[in-house]
Each structure stands twice: as C-alpha cells, then as structure tokens.
Design a protein around this motif. Sequence first.
Motif, PDB file in Angstrom:
ATOM      1  N   THR A 153      23.866  57.615-105.993  1.00 42.96           N
ATOM      2  CA  THR A 153      23.184  58.914-105.954  1.00 42.96           C
ATOM      3  C   THR A 153      22.886  59.347-104.528  1.00 42.96           C
ATOM      4  OG1 THR A 153      22.146  58.380-108.090  1.00 42.96           O
ATOM      5  CG2 THR A 153      21.216  60.212-106.853  1.00 42.96           C
ATOM      6  N   LEU A 154      22.479  58.403-103.695  1.00 41.83           N
ATOM      7  CA  LEU A 154      22.200  58.710-102.290  1.00 41.83           C
ATOM      8  C   LEU A 154      23.448  59.237-101.592  1.00 41.83           C
ATOM      9  CD1 LEU A 154      20.108  56.631 -99.807  1.00 41.83           C
ATOM     10  CD2 LEU A 154      22.393  57.328 -99.162  1.00 41.83           C
ATOM     11  N   LEU A 155      24.580  58.576-101.813  1.00 41.88           N
ATOM     12  CA  LEU A 155      25.825  59.010-101.181  1.00 41.88           C
ATOM     13  C   LEU A 155      26.239  60.393-101.670  1.00 41.88           C
ATOM     14  CD1 LEU A 155      27.870  55.675-101.231  1.00 41.88           C
ATOM     15  CD2 LEU A 155      26.925  56.835 -99.229  1.00 41.88           C
ATOM     16  N   VAL A 156      26.053  60.640-102.971  1.00 41.03           N
ATOM     17  CA  VAL A 156      26.402  61.955-103.515  1.00 41.03           C
ATOM     18  C   VAL A 156      25.511  63.038-102.917  1.00 41.03           C
ATOM     19  CG1 VAL A 156      26.428  63.366-105.609  1.00 41.03           C
ATOM     20  CG2 VAL A 156      27.356  61.061-105.664  1.00 41.03           C
ATOM     21  N   LEU A 157      24.213  62.795-102.848  1.00 41.65           N
ATOM     22  CA  LEU A 157      23.293  63.781-102.282  1.00 41.65           C
ATOM     23  C   LEU A 157      23.614  64.079-100.819  1.00 41.65           C
ATOM     24  CD1 LEU A 157      19.893  62.764-103.878  1.00 41.65           C
ATOM     25  CD2 LEU A 157      20.670  65.113-103.624  1.00 41.65           C
ATOM     26  N   ALA A 161      31.030  67.150-108.208  1.00 46.69           N
ATOM     27  CA  ALA A 161      31.954  66.404-109.063  1.00 46.69           C
ATOM     28  C   ALA A 161      32.980  65.643-108.233  1.00 46.69           C
ATOM     29  CB  ALA A 161      32.649  67.364-110.030  1.00 46.69           C
ATOM     30  N   SER A 162      33.457  66.254-107.153  1.00 50.82           N
ATOM     31  CA  SER A 162      34.423  65.578-106.286  1.00 50.82           C
ATOM     32  C   SER A 162      33.806  64.360-105.614  1.00 50.82           C
ATOM     33  CB  SER A 162      34.939  66.555-105.222  1.00 50.82           C
ATOM     34  OG  SER A 162      35.577  67.667-105.816  1.00 50.82           O
ATOM     35  N   ALA A 163      32.570  64.506-105.133  1.00 48.78           N
ATOM     36  CA  ALA A 163      31.886  63.383-104.492  1.00 48.78           C
ATOM     37  C   ALA A 163      31.648  62.250-105.490  1.00 48.78           C
ATOM     38  CB  ALA A 163      30.563  63.854-103.890  1.00 48.78           C
ATOM     39  N   VAL A 164      31.230  62.602-106.702  1.00 51.66           N
ATOM     40  CA  VAL A 164      30.986  61.585-107.730  1.00 51.66           C
ATOM     41  C   VAL A 164      32.286  60.874-108.097  1.00 51.66           C
ATOM     42  CG1 VAL A 164      30.291  61.223-110.127  1.00 51.66           C
ATOM     43  CG2 VAL A 164      28.934  62.713-108.650  1.00 51.66           C
ATOM     44  N   THR A 165      33.379  61.618-108.210  1.00 52.18           N
ATOM     45  CA  THR A 165      34.668  61.011-108.536  1.00 52.18           C
ATOM     46  C   THR A 165      35.096  60.020-107.468  1.00 52.18           C
ATOM     47  OG1 THR A 165      35.350  63.000-109.741  1.00 52.18           O
ATOM     48  CG2 THR A 165      37.083  61.493-109.043  1.00 52.18           C
ATOM     49  N   CYS A 166      34.925  60.371-106.202  1.00 55.30           N
ATOM     50  CA  CYS A 166      35.283  59.460-105.111  1.00 55.30           C
ATOM     51  C   CYS A 166      34.458  58.176-105.173  1.00 55.30           C
ATOM     52  CB  CYS A 166      35.082  60.149-103.765  1.00 55.30           C
ATOM     53  SG  CYS A 166      36.245  61.494-103.435  1.00 55.30           S
ATOM     54  N   ILE A 167      33.162  58.312-105.398  1.00 54.05           N
ATOM     55  CA  ILE A 167      32.286  57.141-105.467  1.00 54.05           C
ATOM     56  C   ILE A 167      32.610  56.304-106.699  1.00 54.05           C
ATOM     57  CG2 ILE A 167      29.881  56.426-105.820  1.00 54.05           C
ATOM     58  CD1 ILE A 167      29.162  58.844-103.997  1.00 54.05           C
ATOM     59  N   LEU A 189      22.911  69.257 -89.756  1.00 57.15           N
ATOM     60  CA  LEU A 189      22.110  68.052 -89.572  1.00 57.15           C
ATOM     61  C   LEU A 189      20.862  68.036 -90.459  1.00 57.15           C
ATOM     62  CD1 LEU A 189      21.786  65.370 -88.170  1.00 57.15           C
ATOM     63  CD2 LEU A 189      20.663  66.547 -86.252  1.00 57.15           C
ATOM     64  N   PRO A 190      20.064  69.122 -90.489  1.00 56.97           N
ATOM     65  CA  PRO A 190      18.919  69.106 -91.415  1.00 56.97           C
ATOM     66  C   PRO A 190      19.338  68.914 -92.867  1.00 56.97           C
ATOM     67  CG  PRO A 190      18.699  70.912 -89.857  1.00 56.97           C
ATOM     68  CD  PRO A 190      20.078  70.364 -89.686  1.00 56.97           C
ATOM     69  N   SER A 191      20.466  69.502 -93.260  1.00 57.40           N
ATOM     70  CA  SER A 191      20.923  69.377 -94.645  1.00 57.40           C
ATOM     71  C   SER A 191      21.325  67.944 -94.959  1.00 57.40           C
ATOM     72  CB  SER A 191      22.110  70.318 -94.900  1.00 57.40           C
ATOM     73  OG  SER A 191      21.728  71.658 -94.733  1.00 57.40           O
ATOM     74  N   ALA A 192      22.037  67.303 -94.019  1.00 51.02           N
ATOM     75  CA  ALA A 192      22.443  65.914 -94.227  1.00 51.02           C
ATOM     76  C   ALA A 192      21.220  65.004 -94.315  1.00 51.02           C
ATOM     77  CB  ALA A 192      23.363  65.462 -93.098  1.00 51.02           C
ATOM     78  N   ILE A 193      20.237  65.237 -93.447  1.00 52.08           N
ATOM     79  CA  ILE A 193      19.019  64.416 -93.474  1.00 52.08           C
ATOM     80  C   ILE A 193      18.240  64.658 -94.756  1.00 52.08           C
ATOM     81  CG2 ILE A 193      16.789  64.037 -92.346  1.00 52.08           C
ATOM     82  CD1 ILE A 193      18.150  64.587 -89.691  1.00 52.08           C
ATOM     83  N   ASP A 194      18.173  65.907 -95.199  1.00 50.56           N
ATOM     84  CA  ASP A 194      17.478  66.212 -96.446  1.00 50.56           C
ATOM     85  C   ASP A 194      18.134  65.491 -97.624  1.00 50.56           C
ATOM     86  OD1 ASP A 194      15.611  68.120 -98.098  1.00 50.56           O
ATOM     87  OD2 ASP A 194      17.606  68.367 -98.974  1.00 50.56           O
ATOM     88  N   GLY A 195      19.460  65.542 -97.696  1.00 52.70           N
ATOM     89  CA  GLY A 195      20.158  64.850 -98.772  1.00 52.70           C
ATOM     90  C   GLY A 195      19.937  63.352 -98.724  1.00 52.70           C
ATOM     91  N   PHE A 196      19.987  62.796 -97.512  1.00 54.85           N
ATOM     92  CA  PHE A 196      19.793  61.349 -97.369  1.00 54.85           C
ATOM     93  C   PHE A 196      18.386  60.945 -97.771  1.00 54.85           C
ATOM     94  CE2 PHE A 196      18.584  57.592 -94.942  1.00 54.85           C
ATOM     95  CZ  PHE A 196      19.627  56.719 -95.247  1.00 54.85           C
ATOM     96  N   MET A 197      17.380  61.697 -97.336  1.00 59.15           N
ATOM     97  CA  MET A 197      15.996  61.326 -97.641  1.00 59.15           C
ATOM     98  C   MET A 197      15.656  61.538 -99.110  1.00 59.15           C
ATOM     99  SD  MET A 197      14.754  59.917 -95.112  1.00 59.15           S
ATOM    100  CE  MET A 197      15.217  59.664 -93.397  1.00 59.15           C
ATOM    101  N   MET A 198      16.190  62.595 -99.713  1.00 60.78           N
ATOM    102  CA  MET A 198      15.984  62.780-101.148  1.00 60.78           C
ATOM    103  C   MET A 198      16.629  61.638-101.929  1.00 60.78           C
ATOM    104  SD  MET A 198      14.193  65.282-102.344  1.00 60.78           S
ATOM    105  CE  MET A 198      13.261  66.611-101.603  1.00 60.78           C
ATOM    106  N   GLY A 199      17.838  61.268-101.507  1.00 59.92           N
ATOM    107  CA  GLY A 199      18.498  60.146-102.148  1.00 59.92           C
ATOM    108  C   GLY A 199      17.772  58.839-101.920  1.00 59.92           C
TER     109      GLY A 199
END
Length: 239
Positions: A48-52, A80-86, A128-138
Amino acid sequence: MSNSTNYADITRKGLWDNNAALVQLLGLCPLLAVSSSVVNALGLGLATLLVLTTTNTVVSLIRNYVGDAVRLPAFVMIIASAVTCIELLMKAYTYELYQILGLFIPLIVTNCAVLGRADAFASKNNLLPSAIDGFMMGMGFLLVLVLVGAVRELLGTGHLFADMQLLFGESARSWQINVFGADFPNVIFALLPPGAFIVVGFLIAAKNAIDAQLKKRADARKSQTVKGSKRVRTTGNVA
C-alpha cells in the motif's frame, strides 16, 4: 510558510493527525482481514505504501495535462497500473506471502485512501510534496497495520515475527521471538476478525485519549501565555 514547515506538517498529518486507518477509517477491510500476523500486515502495508507513493508522484506529474472530465478515470488507471506492478513483483519474489494475502493485493485499487490522496493532494501540488504525502500516508497506514498484527499475533500465538522468511527470505526464519513460552494460553479470539475490530477500537481510543491530553496541555500553555501578557500590560500601564 517555509518548505521545511510544510513538509513537517505533511509528515505529521500522514502519520498522526490524518492517519488513514485511525482517523479517516479507510482501508479497514484489509486492515481487519489480513492483520493476524506481523508478516501479513507488513507485506500488505509495504504494498500500500508503494502504491500511494507511486500514484501521488505520477498524478502530480500529469496534473496539468489531464482535464476534469477524465481526471478520476485517469487516476484509477494509474492506481491499477501501480497495483499490477507490485502484484507481479510479489508473485516473483514473495509468492507464498502473495498467496496468503490473496485478493487483498488487487483490492488496493479500491482503497479510498489511495484515490483520495491523489485527488485531494497530488492533483494540486508539486512533485516532491506529493511524493512525501503519499509516502507518509502509506507509512501511517503501515504502522497501524503492523501494530495491529503484532498485538493479534502476540495474543493469539504467544510469539512475534513468525514466518518472516515469507517476506525477507530464509535468513529471516530465525527472527521469531517466543515472548510468553509454550505454556501461554493462546487467545484464539485475537486471530479472528472480531479480535481485529477490538484491537483497532482500542488503538483509536488510545489515539483519541492522547490527542485530548495534548490539546489540554496546549490550552493550558495558551492560557498561561495570555495571563502573562495581561500582567505585562497591566504593569506597564501602572508604571
């Protein structure tokens, strides 16, 4: 507001103030279903963290090129693409764990926390803020998952970190810790879905109690500051 302050605020919201599991109550289906052990919780939490993180990053990159009419469908396709890769990576490297988690890996696509962050934050902010937000939410979701898994595994089996080789290879087989010994009366109820509900309920209650205590202390400090300012003004007027 400085960038460092912004990032600190994003981090605090993702890990605590706006935690997906304890505050928004999103992703409860996998949270309750597969968190019977630390390795299961960690596997799903990392996925989930990687997908976020991936979704927020890609959505931020394309946010100026996608119209409102196709915005949400485009976000779903990215998720869906990110989930499929993971999912393919887990099939290749952690196949036994993938079989245990089963349907809950592709169901990450339907996790409202992922689409919610893409639409509410990544589509409106830079990379960068978006990537950090996704990582921290995950990361906030991952920490809750692992904590629930640890409590349930400990109560239900008396040990921790069993079967970690499913995620980290054979070298992790020896990571298991027998906390209570062979005589521990295992609480099988903790391994069942109702046990998960109870553990999550206690965690939410604990967070609310901590927040209430922190608010009380903040209000007390604010009150003392106001009283101090009034004393200073009164002393100045008298002088």
